[in-house]
Design a protein around this motif. Structure first.
Motif, PDB file in Angstrom:
ATOM      1  N   GLU A 234     -14.632   4.506  12.223  1.00  0.00           N
ATOM      2  CA  GLU A 234     -13.220   4.646  11.867  1.00  0.00           C
ATOM      3  C   GLU A 234     -12.569   3.283  11.640  1.00  0.00           C
ATOM      4  OE1 GLU A 234     -11.402   7.082  14.874  1.00  0.00           O
ATOM      5  OE2 GLU A 234     -12.225   8.927  14.007  1.00  0.00           O
ATOM      6  N   ASN A 235     -12.932   2.311  12.469  1.00  0.00           N
ATOM      7  CA  ASN A 235     -12.407   0.959  12.285  1.00  0.00           C
ATOM      8  C   ASN A 235     -12.895   0.352  10.967  1.00  0.00           C
ATOM      9  OD1 ASN A 235     -10.965   0.989  14.677  1.00  0.00           O
ATOM     10  ND2 ASN A 235     -12.597   0.027  15.864  1.00  0.00           N
ATOM     11  N   ALA A 236     -14.166   0.540  10.653  1.00  0.00           N
ATOM     12  CA  ALA A 236     -14.712   0.027   9.395  1.00  0.00           C
ATOM     13  C   ALA A 236     -14.019   0.700   8.208  1.00  0.00           C
ATOM     14  CB  ALA A 236     -16.222   0.249   9.336  1.00  0.00           C
ATOM     15  N   HIS A 237     -13.821   1.997   8.308  1.00  0.00           N
ATOM     16  CA  HIS A 237     -13.140   2.738   7.250  1.00  0.00           C
ATOM     17  C   HIS A 237     -11.710   2.222   7.070  1.00  0.00           C
ATOM     18  CE1 HIS A 237     -10.988   6.324   5.596  1.00  0.00           C
ATOM     19  NE2 HIS A 237     -11.998   6.226   4.748  1.00  0.00           N
ATOM     20  N   SER A 238     -11.010   1.983   8.164  1.00  0.00           N
ATOM     21  CA  SER A 238      -9.645   1.458   8.099  1.00  0.00           C
ATOM     22  C   SER A 238      -9.620   0.079   7.443  1.00  0.00           C
ATOM     23  CB  SER A 238      -9.042   1.368   9.498  1.00  0.00           C
ATOM     24  OG  SER A 238      -8.867   2.656  10.034  1.00  0.00           O
ATOM     25  N   MET A 239     -10.609  -0.733   7.751  1.00  0.00           N
ATOM     26  CA  MET A 239     -10.682  -2.072   7.162  1.00  0.00           C
ATOM     27  C   MET A 239     -10.895  -1.981   5.651  1.00  0.00           C
ATOM     28  SD  MET A 239     -10.617  -5.367   7.634  1.00  0.00           S
ATOM     29  CE  MET A 239     -11.245  -6.033   9.134  1.00  0.00           C
ATOM     30  N   ILE A 240     -11.772  -1.098   5.223  1.00  0.00           N
ATOM     31  CA  ILE A 240     -12.021  -0.926   3.787  1.00  0.00           C
ATOM     32  C   ILE A 240     -10.749  -0.449   3.091  1.00  0.00           C
ATOM     33  CG2 ILE A 240     -13.289   0.430   2.057  1.00  0.00           C
ATOM     34  CD1 ILE A 240     -15.671   0.349   4.095  1.00  0.00           C
ATOM     35  N   LEU A 241     -10.052   0.502   3.697  1.00  0.00           N
ATOM     36  CA  LEU A 241      -8.794   0.980   3.121  1.00  0.00           C
ATOM     37  C   LEU A 241      -7.769  -0.150   3.028  1.00  0.00           C
ATOM     38  CD1 LEU A 241      -8.379   4.481   4.827  1.00  0.00           C
ATOM     39  CD2 LEU A 241      -9.134   3.980   2.487  1.00  0.00           C
ATOM     40  N   ALA A 242      -7.705  -0.989   4.039  1.00  0.00           N
ATOM     41  CA  ALA A 242      -6.763  -2.114   4.029  1.00  0.00           C
ATOM     42  C   ALA A 242      -7.108  -3.116   2.925  1.00  0.00           C
ATOM     43  CB  ALA A 242      -6.755  -2.805   5.390  1.00  0.00           C
ATOM     44  N   LEU A 243      -8.379  -3.427   2.767  1.00  0.00           N
ATOM     45  CA  LEU A 243      -8.801  -4.343   1.704  1.00  0.00           C
ATOM     46  C   LEU A 243      -8.460  -3.776   0.331  1.00  0.00           C
ATOM     47  CD1 LEU A 243     -12.229  -5.401   3.206  1.00  0.00           C
ATOM     48  CD2 LEU A 243     -10.218  -6.889   2.912  1.00  0.00           C
ATOM     49  N   ASN A 244      -8.693  -2.489   0.158  1.00  0.00           N
ATOM     50  CA  ASN A 244      -8.353  -1.835  -1.106  1.00  0.00           C
ATOM     51  C   ASN A 244      -6.841  -1.869  -1.344  1.00  0.00           C
ATOM     52  OD1 ASN A 244     -11.050  -1.275  -1.533  1.00  0.00           O
ATOM     53  ND2 ASN A 244     -10.900   0.831  -0.840  1.00  0.00           N
ATOM     54  N   ALA A 245      -6.076  -1.668  -0.284  1.00  0.00           N
ATOM     55  CA  ALA A 245      -4.614  -1.686  -0.404  1.00  0.00           C
ATOM     56  C   ALA A 245      -4.105  -3.072  -0.806  1.00  0.00           C
ATOM     57  CB  ALA A 245      -3.972  -1.240   0.908  1.00  0.00           C
ATOM     58  N   ILE A 246      -4.711  -4.106  -0.263  1.00  0.00           N
ATOM     59  CA  ILE A 246      -4.335  -5.473  -0.642  1.00  0.00           C
ATOM     60  C   ILE A 246      -4.555  -5.679  -2.134  1.00  0.00           C
ATOM     61  CG2 ILE A 246      -4.977  -7.916  -0.427  1.00  0.00           C
ATOM     62  CD1 ILE A 246      -5.599  -7.246   2.579  1.00  0.00           C
ATOM     63  N   GLN A 247      -5.712  -5.284  -2.606  1.00  0.00           N
ATOM     64  CA  GLN A 247      -6.028  -5.470  -4.015  1.00  0.00           C
ATOM     65  C   GLN A 247      -5.090  -4.636  -4.908  1.00  0.00           C
ATOM     66  OE1 GLN A 247     -10.193  -5.662  -4.518  1.00  0.00           O
ATOM     67  NE2 GLN A 247     -10.078  -6.128  -6.692  1.00  0.00           N
ATOM     68  N   ARG A 248      -4.791  -3.405  -4.497  1.00  0.00           N
ATOM     69  CA  ARG A 248      -3.857  -2.563  -5.271  1.00  0.00           C
ATOM     70  C   ARG A 248      -2.461  -3.169  -5.300  1.00  0.00           C
ATOM     71  NH1 ARG A 248      -6.236   1.597  -2.468  1.00  0.00           N
ATOM     72  NH2 ARG A 248      -4.402   1.786  -1.148  1.00  0.00           N
ATOM     73  N   GLU A 249      -2.036  -3.723  -4.176  1.00  0.00           N
ATOM     74  CA  GLU A 249      -0.702  -4.335  -4.102  1.00  0.00           C
ATOM     75  C   GLU A 249      -0.603  -5.531  -5.048  1.00  0.00           C
ATOM     76  OE1 GLU A 249       3.218  -4.629  -2.682  1.00  0.00           O
ATOM     77  OE2 GLU A 249       1.754  -3.048  -2.331  1.00  0.00           O
ATOM     78  N   LEU A 250      -1.632  -6.351  -5.070  1.00  0.00           N
ATOM     79  CA  LEU A 250      -1.639  -7.496  -5.982  1.00  0.00           C
ATOM     80  C   LEU A 250      -1.611  -7.031  -7.439  1.00  0.00           C
ATOM     81  CD1 LEU A 250      -4.240  -9.755  -4.137  1.00  0.00           C
ATOM     82  CD2 LEU A 250      -1.754 -10.074  -4.222  1.00  0.00           C
ATOM     83  N   GLN A 251      -2.400  -6.023  -7.747  1.00  0.00           N
ATOM     84  CA  GLN A 251      -2.419  -5.495  -9.109  1.00  0.00           C
ATOM     85  C   GLN A 251      -1.086  -4.859  -9.466  1.00  0.00           C
ATOM     86  OE1 GLN A 251      -5.001  -5.913 -11.421  1.00  0.00           O
ATOM     87  NE2 GLN A 251      -3.339  -5.241 -12.753  1.00  0.00           N
ATOM     88  N   ALA A 252      -0.418  -4.230  -8.508  1.00  0.00           N
ATOM     89  CA  ALA A 252       0.886  -3.618  -8.762  1.00  0.00           C
ATOM     90  C   ALA A 252       1.921  -4.673  -9.150  1.00  0.00           C
ATOM     91  CB  ALA A 252       1.347  -2.845  -7.528  1.00  0.00           C
ATOM     92  N   ASP A 253       1.851  -5.859  -8.556  1.00  0.00           N
ATOM     93  CA  ASP A 253       2.759  -6.946  -8.938  1.00  0.00           C
ATOM     94  C   ASP A 253       2.569  -7.311 -10.411  1.00  0.00           C
ATOM     95  OD1 ASP A 253       3.725  -7.088  -6.336  1.00  0.00           O
ATOM     96  OD2 ASP A 253       2.482  -8.811  -5.798  1.00  0.00           O
ATOM     97  N   ILE A 254       1.327  -7.401 -10.832  1.00  0.00           N
ATOM     98  CA  ILE A 254       1.009  -7.729 -12.226  1.00  0.00           C
ATOM     99  C   ILE A 254       1.476  -6.610 -13.145  1.00  0.00           C
ATOM    100  CG2 ILE A 254      -0.870  -8.171 -13.856  1.00  0.00           C
ATOM    101  CD1 ILE A 254      -2.402  -9.342 -11.359  1.00  0.00           C
TER     102      ILE A 254
END
Length: 90
Positions: A54-74
């Motif tokens: 569950e912790n690993a899954h949460s980390m992957i989701l967080a990494l994906n969210a960071i990348q989506r947030e950066l792309q959303a700015d663009i």
């Protein structure tokens, strides 16, 4: 300066910073390495290590969210610039 212009400049600055990160080879490699590490934790955990997965899954989701947030700015800047091109046709 009016509020709309300040807001647009803020969006442009965020987009430039986000694009810089997404185009940065070191940053993107780091993000990929972190994802792979967490996928390995997930794949190599024992059946009883639910919390570890569950912790690993949460980390992957967080990494994906960071990348989506950066792309959303663009993407936001792209939309604003596109809207500006059509302002005369409103």
């Amino acid at each position: 300066m009016n509020k709309w212009w300040e807001w647009a400049l803020d969006i442009e600055q965020k987009a430039k910073r986000s694009k810089s990160l997404l185009e940065n080879e070191w940053f993107m490699k780091t993000m990929q390495n972190l994802r792979e590490q967490q996928m390995n934790v997930f794949a190599n955990s024992a059946a009883t290590e639910v919390e570890k997965r569950e912790n690993a899954h949460s980390m992957i989701l967080a990494l994906n969210a960071i990348q989506r947030e950066l792309q959303a700015d663009i993407d936001a800047l792209t939309l604003i610039k596109g809207k500006g091109k059509h302002r005369g046709n409103d």
